[in-house]
Enzyme design. Structure first.
Site, PDB file in Angstrom:
ATOM      1  N   ASP A 157      36.418  43.559  39.840  1.00 23.61           N
ATOM      2  CA  ASP A 157      37.570  42.552  40.183  1.00 23.61           C
ATOM      3  C   ASP A 157      38.755  43.382  40.445  1.00 23.61           C
ATOM      4  O   ASP A 157      38.996  44.578  40.800  1.00 23.61           O
ATOM      5  CB  ASP A 157      37.840  41.971  38.580  1.00 23.61           C
TER       6      ASP A 157
ATOM      7  N   ASP B   7      41.392  43.328  38.497  1.00 21.67           N
ATOM      8  CA  ASP B   7      42.416  43.472  37.359  1.00 21.67           C
ATOM      9  C   ASP B   7      43.418  42.148  37.584  1.00 21.67           C
ATOM     10  O   ASP B   7      42.885  41.136  37.900  1.00 21.67           O
ATOM     11  CB  ASP B   7      43.178  44.721  37.215  1.00 21.67           C
TER      12      ASP B   7
END
Length: 284
Positions: free
Chosen positions: A208, A210
């Protein structure tokens, strides 16, 4: 013997022959799970596999038995550890499903015991380069050779306490420092491996962005989906690394405790000496 500590998404051991399970008890309690040991292919190399979070991901990053895990592998004769981590990216050019082999760590944990020593023995060990540089290079070359994934050698992994993900302010701060990855399990694993005089490096699979990125919200669903997509590439990387790992260690990890004990042997309590004998016996 080579150790492999599998992170999120890596719950099954590598393809091993003559497999056995080792129930290891340590002075620091039991490891996350029984250690699976077997011969890797026809290489003659023994591999010890340990799922970091337990067989069913029952253990939170803060409460993992890090000391028991590293000590158990040391007891079994492991000298070099390959690990995997699921991480968030702090850079636009490190999208999900990128593999990164970091060479630096910034410690933002708060509640973890990061040393085997204490209780009457003080050890001050250098930790400027937290990952074994030769293992970092070898693991990255293995990722390049064995996978089609985008890869990066080097970078800073900021280790947060968790189990919550970062706040937006924290994420933006980490990014502003120029760091590369954010995760929850590099510390104290890397510190303990160094104290055990074991080579240690990790391949981190990005799951991802974040929350620094506009319109980016980290969800467990996204993390698990990308962790599953990274699983094949990470396993191929680790398998290639094991197959091509030189027989001899070409680094200083194997004697990293030399000159670090600040307590005279005669002043160390007998109980403490017995507990750390596997680690410090040659120096006391």
């Amino acid at each position: 013997m080579i150790g492999f500590i599998g992170g999120s998404g890596i719950y099954e051991a590598l393809p091993l022959n003559d497999v056995r399970e080792e129930e290891v008890t340590t002075p620091y309690g039991d490891p996350s799970a029984p250690v699976t040991v077997g011969e890797f292919g026809d290489t003659g190399t023994e591999v010890a596999f340990l799922p970091r979070h337990g067989e069913d991901h029952q253990r939170s990053p803060t409460n993992l038995p890090y000391k028991a895990n590293i000590y158990a592998l040391k007891q079994l004769g492991v000298e070099r550890i390959l690990a995997s981590n699921a991480v968030g990216s702090l850079k636009e050019d490190l999208p999900p499903q990128t593999l990164v082999v970091p060479d630096q760590i910034f410690d933002r944990t708060k509640h973890r015991d990061s040393t085997f020593f204490g209780d009457g023995v003080v050890v001050h060990q250098p930790f400027a380069d937290p990952y074994c540089p030769h293992m970092v290079e070898h693991l990255h070359e293995s990722a390049e050779d064995a996978t089609d994934a985008e890869t990066q050698e080097g970078g800073t992994y900021v280790c947060i306490e968790g189990p919550q993900y970062s706040t937006r302010a924290e994420s933006e701060f980490y990014k502003a420092q120029g760091w590369d990855l954010v995760g929850m399990t590099a510390i104290p694993e890397a510190k303990l491996a160094r104290e055990a005089e074991m080579c240690y490096a990790t391949v981190a699979g990005v799951t991802d962005y974040d929350v620094w990125k506009e319109d980016s919200e980290v969800t467990l669903e996204e993390v698990l989906e990308n962790a599953a997509a990274n699983e094949t590439a990470i396993k191929r990387t680790v398998e290639h690394a094991i197959e091509t790992l030189p027989d001899e260690r070409d680094c200083d990890c194997g004697h990293s405790l030399e000159g670090t004990v600040n307590t005279p042997t005669e002043a160390i309590p007998e109980e403490t000496r017995e507990r750390v004998d596997v680690l410090l016996g040659d120096y006391l």
